[in-house]
Design a protein around this motif. Structure first.
Motif, PDB file in Angstrom:
ATOM      1  N   ARG A  52      50.097  34.761  36.852  1.00  0.00           N
ATOM      2  CA  ARG A  52      48.767  35.260  36.490  1.00  0.00           C
ATOM      3  C   ARG A  52      47.762  35.000  37.611  1.00  0.00           C
ATOM      4  O   ARG A  52      46.979  35.878  37.970  1.00  0.00           O
ATOM      5  CB  ARG A  52      48.305  34.596  35.198  1.00  0.00           C
ATOM      6  CG  ARG A  52      47.073  35.220  34.607  1.00  0.00           C
ATOM      7  CD  ARG A  52      46.845  34.721  33.210  1.00  0.00           C
ATOM      8  NE  ARG A  52      48.003  34.910  32.360  1.00  0.00           N
ATOM      9  CZ  ARG A  52      48.118  35.872  31.455  1.00  0.00           C
ATOM     10  NH1 ARG A  52      47.146  36.720  31.273  1.00  0.00           N
ATOM     11  NH2 ARG A  52      49.217  35.965  30.729  1.00  0.00           N
ATOM     12  N   PHE A  56      45.717  37.781  39.590  1.00  0.00           N
ATOM     13  CA  PHE A  56      44.274  37.762  39.346  1.00  0.00           C
ATOM     14  C   PHE A  56      43.690  36.535  40.065  1.00  0.00           C
ATOM     15  O   PHE A  56      43.475  35.499  39.448  1.00  0.00           O
ATOM     16  CB  PHE A  56      43.987  37.661  37.837  1.00  0.00           C
ATOM     17  CG  PHE A  56      44.546  38.793  37.031  1.00  0.00           C
ATOM     18  CD1 PHE A  56      43.773  39.907  36.734  1.00  0.00           C
ATOM     19  CD2 PHE A  56      45.856  38.743  36.557  1.00  0.00           C
ATOM     20  CE1 PHE A  56      44.288  40.950  35.985  1.00  0.00           C
ATOM     21  CE2 PHE A  56      46.378  39.783  35.810  1.00  0.00           C
ATOM     22  CZ  PHE A  56      45.591  40.901  35.522  1.00  0.00           C
ATOM     23  N   ASP A  58      40.903  35.594  40.951  1.00  0.00           N
ATOM     24  CA  ASP A  58      39.624  35.060  40.464  1.00  0.00           C
ATOM     25  C   ASP A  58      39.684  34.734  38.970  1.00  0.00           C
ATOM     26  O   ASP A  58      38.650  34.608  38.317  1.00  0.00           O
ATOM     27  CB  ASP A  58      38.485  36.042  40.755  1.00  0.00           C
ATOM     28  CG  ASP A  58      38.675  37.403  40.101  1.00  0.00           C
ATOM     29  OD1 ASP A  58      39.809  37.717  39.648  1.00  0.00           O
ATOM     30  OD2 ASP A  58      37.703  38.178  40.031  1.00  0.00           O
ATOM     31  N   TRP A  59      40.872  34.571  38.425  1.00  0.00           N
ATOM     32  CA  TRP A  59      41.071  34.323  36.996  1.00  0.00           C
ATOM     33  C   TRP A  59      40.302  33.087  36.537  1.00  0.00           C
ATOM     34  O   TRP A  59      40.399  32.025  37.153  1.00  0.00           O
ATOM     35  CB  TRP A  59      42.562  34.115  36.719  1.00  0.00           C
ATOM     36  CG  TRP A  59      42.904  34.110  35.271  1.00  0.00           C
ATOM     37  CD1 TRP A  59      43.137  33.017  34.489  1.00  0.00           C
ATOM     38  CD2 TRP A  59      43.048  35.236  34.421  1.00  0.00           C
ATOM     39  NE1 TRP A  59      43.413  33.406  33.204  1.00  0.00           N
ATOM     40  CE2 TRP A  59      43.364  34.765  33.134  1.00  0.00           C
ATOM     41  CE3 TRP A  59      42.937  36.613  34.622  1.00  0.00           C
ATOM     42  CZ2 TRP A  59      43.575  35.608  32.054  1.00  0.00           C
ATOM     43  CZ3 TRP A  59      43.161  37.460  33.543  1.00  0.00           C
ATOM     44  CH2 TRP A  59      43.465  36.951  32.288  1.00  0.00           C
ATOM     45  N   SER A  80      39.096  36.111  32.163  1.00  0.00           N
ATOM     46  CA  SER A  80      38.763  37.306  32.931  1.00  0.00           C
ATOM     47  C   SER A  80      39.248  37.161  34.360  1.00  0.00           C
ATOM     48  O   SER A  80      39.457  36.056  34.850  1.00  0.00           O
ATOM     49  CB  SER A  80      37.246  37.548  32.910  1.00  0.00           C
ATOM     50  OG  SER A  80      36.579  36.474  33.520  1.00  0.00           O
ATOM     51  N   GLY A  81      39.435  38.289  34.993  1.00  0.00           N
ATOM     52  CA  GLY A  81      39.846  38.304  36.384  1.00  0.00           C
ATOM     53  C   GLY A  81      40.028  39.719  36.886  1.00  0.00           C
ATOM     54  O   GLY A  81      40.071  40.667  36.104  1.00  0.00           O
ATOM     55  N   THR A  82      40.146  39.844  38.209  1.00  0.00           N
ATOM     56  CA  THR A  82      40.317  41.139  38.851  1.00  0.00           C
ATOM     57  C   THR A  82      41.774  41.290  39.272  1.00  0.00           C
ATOM     58  O   THR A  82      42.319  40.420  39.954  1.00  0.00           O
ATOM     59  CB  THR A  82      39.385  41.257  40.080  1.00  0.00           C
ATOM     60  OG1 THR A  82      38.051  40.918  39.661  1.00  0.00           O
ATOM     61  CG2 THR A  82      39.411  42.653  40.651  1.00  0.00           C
ATOM     62  N   HIS A  83      42.382  42.395  38.879  1.00  0.00           N
ATOM     63  CA  HIS A  83      43.807  42.648  39.104  1.00  0.00           C
ATOM     64  C   HIS A  83      44.046  43.066  40.559  1.00  0.00           C
ATOM     65  O   HIS A  83      43.944  44.238  40.907  1.00  0.00           O
ATOM     66  CB  HIS A  83      44.271  43.740  38.128  1.00  0.00           C
ATOM     67  CG  HIS A  83      45.716  44.027  38.185  1.00  0.00           C
ATOM     68  ND1 HIS A  83      46.217  45.286  38.005  1.00  0.00           N
ATOM     69  CD2 HIS A  83      46.783  43.215  38.382  1.00  0.00           C
ATOM     70  CE1 HIS A  83      47.536  45.244  38.082  1.00  0.00           C
ATOM     71  NE2 HIS A  83      47.897  43.997  38.322  1.00  0.00           N
ATOM     72  N   PRO A  92      48.692  46.501  41.613  1.00  0.00           N
ATOM     73  CA  PRO A  92      47.266  46.163  41.531  1.00  0.00           C
ATOM     74  C   PRO A  92      46.398  47.394  41.242  1.00  0.00           C
ATOM     75  O   PRO A  92      46.574  48.439  41.854  1.00  0.00           O
ATOM     76  CB  PRO A  92      46.944  45.603  42.909  1.00  0.00           C
ATOM     77  CG  PRO A  92      48.258  45.148  43.461  1.00  0.00           C
ATOM     78  CD  PRO A  92      49.290  46.052  42.879  1.00  0.00           C
ATOM     79  N   ARG A  94      42.852  46.849  40.786  1.00  0.00           N
ATOM     80  CA  ARG A  94      41.515  46.412  41.181  1.00  0.00           C
ATOM     81  C   ARG A  94      40.540  46.438  40.001  1.00  0.00           C
ATOM     82  O   ARG A  94      39.342  46.346  40.180  1.00  0.00           O
ATOM     83  CB  ARG A  94      40.989  47.210  42.371  1.00  0.00           C
ATOM     84  CG  ARG A  94      41.917  47.154  43.586  1.00  0.00           C
ATOM     85  CD  ARG A  94      41.313  47.717  44.842  1.00  0.00           C
ATOM     86  NE  ARG A  94      40.180  46.995  45.356  1.00  0.00           N
ATOM     87  CZ  ARG A  94      40.223  45.821  45.989  1.00  0.00           C
ATOM     88  NH1 ARG A  94      41.375  45.225  46.166  1.00  0.00           N
ATOM     89  NH2 ARG A  94      39.130  45.247  46.444  1.00  0.00           N
ATOM     90  N   HIS A  96      38.669  44.926  36.732  1.00  0.00           N
ATOM     91  CA  HIS A  96      38.254  43.635  36.189  1.00  0.00           C
ATOM     92  C   HIS A  96      38.619  43.619  34.702  1.00  0.00           C
ATOM     93  O   HIS A  96      38.314  44.566  33.991  1.00  0.00           O
ATOM     94  CB  HIS A  96      36.760  43.406  36.380  1.00  0.00           C
ATOM     95  CG  HIS A  96      36.332  42.044  35.940  1.00  0.00           C
ATOM     96  ND1 HIS A  96      36.600  40.913  36.681  1.00  0.00           N
ATOM     97  CD2 HIS A  96      35.701  41.625  34.826  1.00  0.00           C
ATOM     98  CE1 HIS A  96      36.133  39.857  36.044  1.00  0.00           C
ATOM     99  NE2 HIS A  96      35.578  40.260  34.908  1.00  0.00           N
ATOM    100  N   THR A  97      39.283  42.560  34.288  1.00  0.00           N
ATOM    101  CA  THR A  97      39.712  42.446  32.896  1.00  0.00           C
ATOM    102  C   THR A  97      38.945  41.320  32.210  1.00  0.00           C
ATOM    103  O   THR A  97      38.475  40.386  32.852  1.00  0.00           O
ATOM    104  CB  THR A  97      41.216  42.158  32.797  1.00  0.00           C
ATOM    105  OG1 THR A  97      41.485  40.909  33.429  1.00  0.00           O
ATOM    106  CG2 THR A  97      42.035  43.258  33.465  1.00  0.00           C
TER     107      THR A  97
END
Length: 130
Positions: A52, A56, A58-59, A80-83, A92, A94, A96-97
């Protein structure tokens, strides 16, 4: 541990997760941890988080609510994080989740020995493939 100690302990666990410090996280997890519907053991726990964190970078996890009773923690978390890396076979995006996680943890001798709950993967995968 008293309730207030368990609350602080869980906060320290989340801080280690937010630093992506796998060695520190491992110290919170029993080597034989049982996870409902997931492979057991600390190695599997760490491997899942490593995957994970790579996908991501920046998770982050934010505590919404904790309920503590005896040796158990019920946690509502927001992650949250950016894929930016491959995740579960998805290249990827990109995107954001932002997903809700609900978990129940049992703690013994300062380590997570049991976990059950949702880790938001259905919602996460839906956000990546929508």
């Amino acid at each position: 541990m008293e309730s207030w100690e368990l609350r602080e302990w869980f906060g320290e666990y989340l801080e280690a997760c937010n630093r992506h410090d796998l060695d520190a996280i491992r110290a919170f997890v029993d080597p034989a941890v049982r996870r409902a519907h997931l492979p057991g053991g600390a190695d599997a726990w760490i491997d899942d988080l490593d995957d994970r964190f790579r996908a991501f970078p920046d998770w982050q996890t934010r505590r919404i609510q904790l309920v503590i009773e005896d040796d158990r923690i019920a946690a509502h978390l927001r992650t949250s994080g950016t894929h930016l890396g491959a995740f579960r076979g998805i290249a990827p995006t990109r995107r954001h989740t932002n997903v809700a996680d609900f978990g129940f943890y049992r703690v013994a001798a300062g380590r997570i020995v049991e976990f059950t709950g949702t880790v938001g993967d259905v919602e996460l995968l839906a956000q990546l493939t929508a």
